[in-house]
Scaffold this motif. Sequence first.
Motif, short mmCIF file in Angstrom:
data_model
loop_
_atom_site.label_atom_id
_atom_site.label_comp_id
_atom_site.label_asym_id
_atom_site.label_seq_id
_atom_site.Cartn_x
_atom_site.Cartn_y
_atom_site.Cartn_z
N VAL A 253 43.87 38.14 37.10
CA VAL A 253 42.90 37.81 38.15
C VAL A 253 43.01 36.34 38.54
O VAL A 253 42.95 35.98 39.72
N PHE A 254 43.19 35.48 37.54
CA PHE A 254 43.36 34.05 37.81
C PHE A 254 44.59 33.83 38.68
O PHE A 254 44.57 33.03 39.62
N MET A 255 45.68 34.53 38.38
CA MET A 255 46.91 34.38 39.14
C MET A 255 46.72 34.86 40.58
O MET A 255 47.18 34.22 41.53
N LEU A 256 46.03 35.99 40.75
CA LEU A 256 45.82 36.53 42.09
C LEU A 256 44.95 35.60 42.94
O LEU A 256 45.19 35.41 44.13
N ALA A 257 43.92 35.01 42.30
CA ALA A 257 42.99 34.15 43.04
C ALA A 257 43.49 32.72 43.16
O ALA A 257 43.10 31.98 44.07
N GLY A 258 44.35 32.30 42.23
CA GLY A 258 44.81 30.93 42.22
C GLY A 258 43.79 29.96 41.67
O GLY A 258 43.93 28.74 41.79
N ARG A 259 42.75 30.48 41.02
CA ARG A 259 41.65 29.68 40.48
C ARG A 259 40.77 30.59 39.63
O ARG A 259 41.05 31.79 39.53
N ILE A 260 39.73 30.03 39.02
CA ILE A 260 38.76 30.87 38.32
C ILE A 260 37.70 31.29 39.32
O ILE A 260 36.89 30.46 39.77
N PRO A 261 37.68 32.55 39.73
CA PRO A 261 36.71 32.98 40.75
C PRO A 261 35.30 33.08 40.17
O PRO A 261 35.13 33.35 38.97
N PRO A 262 34.28 32.86 40.97
CA PRO A 262 32.90 32.95 40.48
C PRO A 262 32.47 34.39 40.29
O PRO A 262 33.11 35.33 40.80
N ARG A 263 31.38 34.57 39.58
CA ARG A 263 30.83 35.91 39.37
C ARG A 263 30.48 36.56 40.70
O ARG A 263 29.90 35.94 41.59
N GLY A 264 30.85 37.82 40.84
CA GLY A 264 30.55 38.58 42.05
C GLY A 264 31.68 38.62 43.05
O GLY A 264 31.68 39.48 43.95
N GLU A 265 32.66 37.74 42.93
CA GLU A 265 33.77 37.76 43.88
C GLU A 265 34.68 38.95 43.62
O GLU A 265 34.94 39.33 42.48
N ILE A 266 35.18 39.54 44.70
CA ILE A 266 36.09 40.69 44.62
C ILE A 266 37.45 40.28 45.16
O ILE A 266 37.56 39.72 46.25
N ILE A 267 38.46 40.55 44.37
CA ILE A 267 39.83 40.21 44.74
C ILE A 267 40.64 41.50 44.76
O ILE A 267 40.53 42.32 43.84
N ALA A 268 41.42 41.70 45.81
CA ALA A 268 42.25 42.90 45.93
C ALA A 268 43.72 42.52 45.91
O ALA A 268 44.11 41.49 46.48
N ASP A 269 44.54 43.34 45.24
CA ASP A 269 45.97 43.07 45.24
C ASP A 269 46.63 43.87 46.36
O ASP A 269 45.97 44.56 47.14
N GLN A 270 47.94 43.79 46.47
CA GLN A 270 48.66 44.43 47.56
C GLN A 270 48.59 45.95 47.51
O GLN A 270 48.78 46.62 48.52
N GLN A 271 48.31 46.50 46.33
CA GLN A 271 48.20 47.96 46.20
C GLN A 271 46.82 48.48 46.56
O GLN A 271 46.60 49.68 46.63
N GLY A 272 45.86 47.56 46.73
CA GLY A 272 44.50 47.98 47.01
C GLY A 272 43.62 48.06 45.78
O GLY A 272 42.46 48.45 45.87
N VAL A 273 44.15 47.69 44.60
CA VAL A 273 43.32 47.63 43.40
C VAL A 273 42.36 46.47 43.53
O VAL A 273 42.74 45.36 43.91
N GLU A 274 41.08 46.72 43.25
CA GLU A 274 40.06 45.69 43.37
C GLU A 274 39.64 45.18 42.00
O GLU A 274 39.46 45.95 41.06
N TYR A 275 39.43 43.87 41.93
CA TYR A 275 39.00 43.21 40.71
C TYR A 275 37.69 42.46 41.03
O TYR A 275 37.71 41.44 41.71
#
Length: 311
Positions: A253-275
Amino acid sequence: MNSESRLPDQPLGDDAASAADGVGGEGRDVPSSRGFLGRFIDALTGADNEEEARAKSAEAAPGLLNLRRMRIDDVAVPKAEMIAAPVTMPLENLVGLFREHGFSRLPVYEDSLDGPLGMVHLKDLTLKHGFGGDGDGDFDLRSMLRPVLYVPPSMPIGVLLQQMQAKRTHMALVIDEYGGVDGLVTIEDLIEQVIGEIEDEHDEAEAAIVTTEKPGQWLVQARADLSVVEAVTGLRLLDRDVSDDVDTLGGLVFMLAGRIPPRGEIIADQQGVEYEVVSADSHRINSVRLRAPKPASNRGGVDQSKEVGEG
């Protein structure tokens, strides 16, 4: 487990010398070096050969050989997972740190974790600034510091256990070859390698590494190994080209966001998997809600993908 230890340790200063001469911090006599832990370790290290050591250890306790064959870096809490306090931390924040994590001891540092000063004991804090103590006095964290041991990662845990017993301190910081802090270990961590997990009335059941909340959705501890998460969920989370750089879900998740994301943030990868970051602080990600990709027919775009399933 790094919760409170049971034996008293001594604050920095003249009192520490009196403790070494035979009086404990609670008014009790210091246990003889031939006490339980001394006999415990001698049963292992006093043998002339491996066979004799095994025979003696079999009579003493299960797991006794761990005292010699395990090293400190096998049991230490990694630096990234350490909970510590800066020496400039205000009283209110320090109390909150103790309350949040439930520890009885916290390492204290100056400027960064690589500048450790010692540790603060919850008992000292409460007696001076809490119930029955000098609650109105000026708060000075530096004056309450107790000593810690500084040890190399290659030291056998049995040797450290003997040092902790002799010096009456229950926390050690692992120092790397450059003099920086590499981790933390308590006396309880060491004893648990011999007698098994120690739990007290303050311990809570540890959350499962991966919990299925509903089909296609999981709550995962950030420290979970990616291979374990992929095996449980059936998802392919990591491009094998970067697999050598990332081992845990939190690292991904850190690699995908490029930082430590805050609580509640949603990050999606190229496949559509959500974190979805469920728990995090300024230093680390603690837990993540993982959602499988939506079927292609349900995805009209990136924004829609992020909205669906948040409830």
